[in-house]
Write an enzyme that holds these catalytic residues in place. Structure first.
Site, PDB file in Angstrom:
ATOM      1  CG  ASP A  23      -2.065   0.929   1.184  1.00  0.00           C
ATOM      2  OD1 ASP A  23      -2.256   1.311  -0.144  1.00  0.00           O
ATOM      3  OD2 ASP A  23      -2.726   1.303   2.150  1.00  0.00           O
ATOM      4  CG  ASN A  71      -7.268  -2.168  -6.302  1.00  0.00           C
ATOM      5  OD1 ASN A  71      -6.397  -2.899  -6.347  1.00  0.00           O
ATOM      6  ND2 ASN A  71      -7.681  -1.508  -5.430  1.00  0.00           N
TER       7      ASN A  71
END
Length: 244
Positions: A23, A71
């Site tokens: 991340d 996503n």
């Protein structure tokens, strides 16, 4: 990679399976005044370094969260770039991974990708299918809840077809339906970028995983920090719900 750093690790207290939530790519790029796509490109370079350490350590399994089912909600331009980067990564890195005896697996709903990427995925898997080194899992279009639902649906079909009875469904039988079938549970789950949550990643496999969070954004995550996480794991008192 500094060999002295690797020697600091107690090989008797190493995790068998490490999972990483990579991340912070976008925030890294924004902080530098760059497009978010620049962060994703930098993140690929970091992944190559970390996989190299995993190979050097003869880690049994490494799973990385590359693209989640959520996503797809990102801006179309960013999704298109990620698909291009994903395709480019497979083509550029597959031979080097093969030479390092890596065995690659893609987990998630890979059938949602373009025919070109699906062909690249299958080609990489076929190339490395007989390798005996690090089991390298790339979670792409992956969600932990989705994986569990798919496993439950497969078992429901088997019960309906009379292949097994409901009473025969155990934890091990269930695990055989998961994308990571045949691999050990996650021992250590690392998340970069500062957030402290697991974001629908390997929910079943991480039931007793040790969690390790860092504020470092993924493009800045170094092999040295990876080693620090492994060293910290070696100090953990793992009781698995029992008492020592």
């Amino acid at each position: 990679m500094n060999d002295d750093l690797l020697k600091q690790l107690d090989k008797t207290k190493m995790p068998r399976h490490v999972a990483i939530i990579m991340d912070g790519n976008g925030r890294w790029a924004n902080a530098l005044g760059l497009l978010r796509t620049a962060g994703h490109t930098a993140g690929v370079k970091t992944l190559k370094k970390i996989l190299t350490v995993a190979v050097d350590l003869n880690l049994e399994a490494l799973t990385v969260y590359a693209f989640s089912t959520e996503n797809w909600k990102r801006p179309p331009a960013e999704v298109d770039f990620l698909m291009h980067l994903f395709s480019e990564y497979i083509e550029k890195e597959k031979m080097e991974m093969h030479e390092k005896n890596v065995r690659i697996r893609f987990i998630g709903r890979t059938d949602d990708f373009s025919p070109t990427i699906q062909k690249q995925i299958q080609g990489a898997v076929n190339l490395m299918k007989n390798n005996t080194g690090v089991k390298f899992n790339i979670a792409a279009d992956y969600g932990g809840q989705d994986e569990i639902i798919r496993a439950a649906q497969n078992l429901a079909r088997k019960v309906a077809d009379g292949e097994i009875s409901a009473e025969q469904i155990s934890a091990s039988v269930f695990e055989d339906e998961l994308d990571t079938v045949g691999q050990p549970p996650v021992d250590l789950l690392i998340r970069t970028g500062g957030d402290q949550r697991i974001s629908n990643f390997l929910l079943w496999q991480s039931a007793y995983a040790e969690l390790w969070f860092t504020n470092t954004q993924w493009p800045d995550f170094t092999p040295e920090e990876f080693i620090s996480a492994l060293k910290d794991f070696g100090k953990r008192d793992r009781r698995f719900g029992g008492v020592k």
